[in-house]
Motif scaffolding. Sequence first.
Motif, PDB file in Angstrom:
ATOM      1  N   LEU A 185     115.458   7.447   9.069  1.00 28.86           N
ATOM      2  CA  LEU A 185     114.481   8.500   8.809  1.00 28.86           C
ATOM      3  C   LEU A 185     114.946   9.828   9.403  1.00 28.86           C
ATOM      4  O   LEU A 185     114.914  10.869   8.731  1.00 28.86           O
ATOM      5  CB  LEU A 185     113.131   8.086   9.422  1.00 28.86           C
ATOM      6  CG  LEU A 185     111.945   9.011   9.173  1.00 28.86           C
ATOM      7  CD1 LEU A 185     111.597   9.048   7.696  1.00 28.86           C
ATOM      8  CD2 LEU A 185     110.729   8.537   9.974  1.00 28.86           C
ATOM      9  N   ALA A 186     115.406   9.769  10.641  1.00 28.01           N
ATOM     10  CA  ALA A 186     115.879  10.983  11.314  1.00 28.01           C
ATOM     11  C   ALA A 186     117.029  11.608  10.533  1.00 28.01           C
ATOM     12  O   ALA A 186     117.092  12.818  10.327  1.00 28.01           O
ATOM     13  CB  ALA A 186     116.311  10.670  12.743  1.00 28.01           C
ATOM     14  N   GLU A 187     117.914  10.740  10.058  1.00 26.86           N
ATOM     15  CA  GLU A 187     119.100  11.219   9.337  1.00 26.86           C
ATOM     16  C   GLU A 187     118.705  11.855   8.001  1.00 26.86           C
ATOM     17  O   GLU A 187     119.203  12.908   7.625  1.00 26.86           O
ATOM     18  CB  GLU A 187     120.023  10.023   9.126  1.00 26.86           C
ATOM     19  CG  GLU A 187     121.327  10.344   8.473  1.00 26.86           C
ATOM     20  CD  GLU A 187     121.845   9.142   7.679  1.00 26.86           C
ATOM     21  OE1 GLU A 187     122.657   9.346   6.780  1.00 26.86           O
ATOM     22  OE2 GLU A 187     121.383   8.004   7.958  1.00 26.86           O
ATOM     23  N   LYS A 188     117.771  11.216   7.282  1.00 21.73           N
ATOM     24  CA  LYS A 188     117.342  11.747   5.974  1.00 21.73           C
ATOM     25  C   LYS A 188     116.609  13.067   6.137  1.00 21.73           C
ATOM     26  O   LYS A 188     116.766  13.983   5.327  1.00 21.73           O
ATOM     27  CB  LYS A 188     116.429  10.749   5.261  1.00 21.73           C
ATOM     28  CG  LYS A 188     117.072   9.408   5.017  1.00 21.73           C
ATOM     29  CD  LYS A 188     117.186   9.089   3.530  1.00 21.73           C
ATOM     30  CE  LYS A 188     117.755   7.703   3.305  1.00 21.73           C
ATOM     31  NZ  LYS A 188     119.138   7.712   2.820  1.00 21.73           N
ATOM     32  N   LYS A 189     115.806  13.155   7.196  1.00 19.32           N
ATOM     33  CA  LYS A 189     115.077  14.410   7.437  1.00 19.32           C
ATOM     34  C   LYS A 189     116.056  15.545   7.716  1.00 19.32           C
ATOM     35  O   LYS A 189     115.878  16.668   7.257  1.00 19.32           O
ATOM     36  CB  LYS A 189     114.115  14.247   8.611  1.00 19.32           C
ATOM     37  CG  LYS A 189     112.841  13.516   8.229  1.00 19.32           C
ATOM     38  CD  LYS A 189     111.855  13.534   9.382  1.00 19.32           C
ATOM     39  CE  LYS A 189     110.478  13.072   8.921  1.00 19.32           C
ATOM     40  NZ  LYS A 189     109.541  12.941  10.043  1.00 19.32           N
ATOM     41  N   LEU A 221     115.282  12.657  -2.049  1.00 22.31           N
ATOM     42  CA  LEU A 221     115.255  12.512  -0.590  1.00 22.31           C
ATOM     43  C   LEU A 221     113.832  12.410  -0.038  1.00 22.31           C
ATOM     44  O   LEU A 221     113.533  11.578   0.807  1.00 22.31           O
ATOM     45  CB  LEU A 221     115.942  13.723   0.039  1.00 22.31           C
ATOM     46  CG  LEU A 221     117.347  13.540   0.598  1.00 22.31           C
ATOM     47  CD1 LEU A 221     117.819  14.824   1.247  1.00 22.31           C
ATOM     48  CD2 LEU A 221     117.409  12.394   1.591  1.00 22.31           C
ATOM     49  N   GLU A 222     112.966  13.291  -0.564  1.00 19.16           N
ATOM     50  CA  GLU A 222     111.594  13.308  -0.036  1.00 19.16           C
ATOM     51  C   GLU A 222     110.906  11.975  -0.267  1.00 19.16           C
ATOM     52  O   GLU A 222     110.148  11.491   0.583  1.00 19.16           O
ATOM     53  CB  GLU A 222     110.792  14.439  -0.687  1.00 19.16           C
ATOM     54  CG  GLU A 222     111.350  15.796  -0.307  1.00 19.16           C
ATOM     55  CD  GLU A 222     110.430  16.958  -0.653  1.00 19.16           C
ATOM     56  OE1 GLU A 222     109.195  16.764  -0.621  1.00 19.16           O
ATOM     57  OE2 GLU A 222     110.954  18.034  -0.965  1.00 19.16           O
ATOM     58  N   GLU A 223     111.206  11.390  -1.427  1.00 19.82           N
ATOM     59  CA  GLU A 223     110.605  10.096  -1.751  1.00 19.82           C
ATOM     60  C   GLU A 223     111.147   9.006  -0.830  1.00 19.82           C
ATOM     61  O   GLU A 223     110.396   8.161  -0.336  1.00 19.82           O
ATOM     62  CB  GLU A 223     110.950   9.766  -3.203  1.00 19.82           C
ATOM     63  CG  GLU A 223     109.935   8.891  -3.892  1.00 19.82           C
ATOM     64  CD  GLU A 223     110.289   8.741  -5.373  1.00 19.82           C
ATOM     65  OE1 GLU A 223     110.205   7.624  -5.873  1.00 19.82           O
ATOM     66  OE2 GLU A 223     110.694   9.778  -5.990  1.00 19.82           O
ATOM     67  N   GLU A 224     112.476   9.062  -0.600  1.00 16.35           N
ATOM     68  CA  GLU A 224     113.082   8.087   0.315  1.00 16.35           C
ATOM     69  C   GLU A 224     112.447   8.184   1.697  1.00 16.35           C
ATOM     70  O   GLU A 224     112.166   7.169   2.333  1.00 16.35           O
ATOM     71  CB  GLU A 224     114.592   8.344   0.449  1.00 16.35           C
ATOM     72  CG  GLU A 224     115.387   7.954  -0.784  1.00 16.35           C
ATOM     73  CD  GLU A 224     116.870   8.298  -0.628  1.00 16.35           C
ATOM     74  OE1 GLU A 224     117.436   7.997   0.442  1.00 16.35           O
ATOM     75  OE2 GLU A 224     117.437   8.891  -1.561  1.00 16.35           O
ATOM     76  N   ILE A 225     112.236   9.424   2.133  1.00 15.90           N
ATOM     77  CA  ILE A 225     111.632   9.633   3.458  1.00 15.90           C
ATOM     78  C   ILE A 225     110.241   9.021   3.502  1.00 15.90           C
ATOM     79  O   ILE A 225     109.879   8.304   4.426  1.00 15.90           O
ATOM     80  CB  ILE A 225     111.587  11.148   3.794  1.00 15.90           C
ATOM     81  CG1 ILE A 225     113.001  11.637   4.117  1.00 15.90           C
ATOM     82  CG2 ILE A 225     110.615  11.431   4.946  1.00 15.90           C
ATOM     83  CD1 ILE A 225     113.139  13.128   4.288  1.00 15.90           C
ATOM     84  N   ARG A 226     109.484   9.257   2.427  1.00 16.92           N
ATOM     85  CA  ARG A 226     108.118   8.723   2.387  1.00 16.92           C
ATOM     86  C   ARG A 226     108.142   7.191   2.437  1.00 16.92           C
ATOM     87  O   ARG A 226     107.341   6.574   3.133  1.00 16.92           O
ATOM     88  CB  ARG A 226     107.395   9.230   1.130  1.00 16.92           C
ATOM     89  CG  ARG A 226     105.951   9.525   1.406  1.00 16.92           C
ATOM     90  CD  ARG A 226     105.256  10.327   0.315  1.00 16.92           C
ATOM     91  NE  ARG A 226     105.857  10.265  -0.994  1.00 16.92           N
ATOM     92  CZ  ARG A 226     106.461  11.285  -1.599  1.00 16.92           C
ATOM     93  NH1 ARG A 226     106.542  12.446  -0.979  1.00 16.92           N
ATOM     94  NH2 ARG A 226     106.984  11.159  -2.799  1.00 16.92           N
TER      95      ARG A 226
END
Length: 369
Positions: free
Chosen positions: A34-38, A3-8
């Motif tokens: 981005l909001a959803e992944k966070k 997830l963190e990588e996707e966000i980046r």
Amino acid sequence: MGLEEEIREIEEEIASTPYNKSTEAHIGRLKSKLAEKKEKLENQSSAGGGDGYAVEKTGDATVALVGFPSVGKSSLLNSLTNAESETGAYEFTTLDVNPGMCKHRGANIQILDVPGLIEGAAHGKGDGKQVLAVVRNADLIVFVLSVFEIEQYDRLQRELYDIKIRVDEQPPRVTVRRKHKDGIKITSSVEQDLDEATIGEVCREHGFVNADVNLQEQVTIDRLIDGLQDNREYIPSITCVNKVDLINPEYKETVDEQLRERDLDPEAVTFISAEAERGLEALKDRIWENLGLIRVYMDKPGRGIDWEEPLIVEEGATIREAVEKLGGDFEERFRFARVSGPSATHDQQQVGTEHVLEDEDVLKLILRR
Ligand SMILES: Nc1nc2c(ncn2[C@@H]2O[C@H](COP(=O)(O)OP(=O)(O)OP(=O)(O)O)[C@@H](O)[C@H]2O)c(=O)[nH]1
Ligand SMILES: [Mg+2]
């Protein structure tokens, strides 16, 4: 991919995409993703984490002191309140949230000394995020800056934004009502800068397939996303600059300049010394003014007017809200009220539950037996 990588990756794509009409809808979609992944990441990391820093709200209002380590938050808490918070000449003296109570103009104001923000606090490193989360319950944020480190203000803003606190913003005037069919229908009372396609795209990304979307302000993508989410806290702030005992009067101009660069009006900033106890009354006044509270002196049967312990209610409160705050059986027994002071046309004006009170009114309740 984690997830963190996707966000980046999404963050990088947003940063590298030029913003214009042809990319607007795409950016809207990215920001929504981005909001959803966070959100997802946060739910993962807080699962089982517990809420170790929950501080019970007491008093008429709660104020959070927010600042970097060693700027003097604990010293300030100690000089404003009855609390005994540890202070030190080294960083991270305070690792827990310390509450104290400050009495000003008859109000009991709870003040929270929140430990210094640490690198990446909002991203869940260390205990930073959990600690910061107590700020979400505050009625007012007091940013504490040291006179030599005004630039820290930028970081403080970002950290709070990341934990979904919107400082000095009104909630977006966006309403969404789900329907069963007909897709997304957008109505707006003002002209919108964003294309309808973009607005629709952002709504769909947030799970609205059929919905009436009503906009009462010109929204940006970020404001629209905030409006579609109901977990943002909108909190007003004031700023104080501490340790002014350490500077020459000439240096004040440099500080003012640094404040202006951050859209902070030096006149609206309170200069204090927690240690030399300077500017503290002015700070308390500013806190009071920005909490939007009013004092109502109760005229009690047989005891006269209580000038010492006013009833504290929010600006714009009606008699009904005052009676509710008093609690007990006043609500059931209420017949009418008599008001003297700023909100009254004349002394002892007879009023009902919808009368709006003002600061320093005197209120007498006429009750059923
Ligand atoms: N000269 C001067 N020193 C101050 C003032 N306020 C605080 N200090 C000093 O600054 C240092 C840090 O103060 P603290 O109150 O512990 O700071 P803090 O913000 O609570 O720090 P953390 O708990 O680590 O986040 C201490 O040595 C204080 O004595 C001030 O107004 N003037
Ligand atoms: Mg401290």
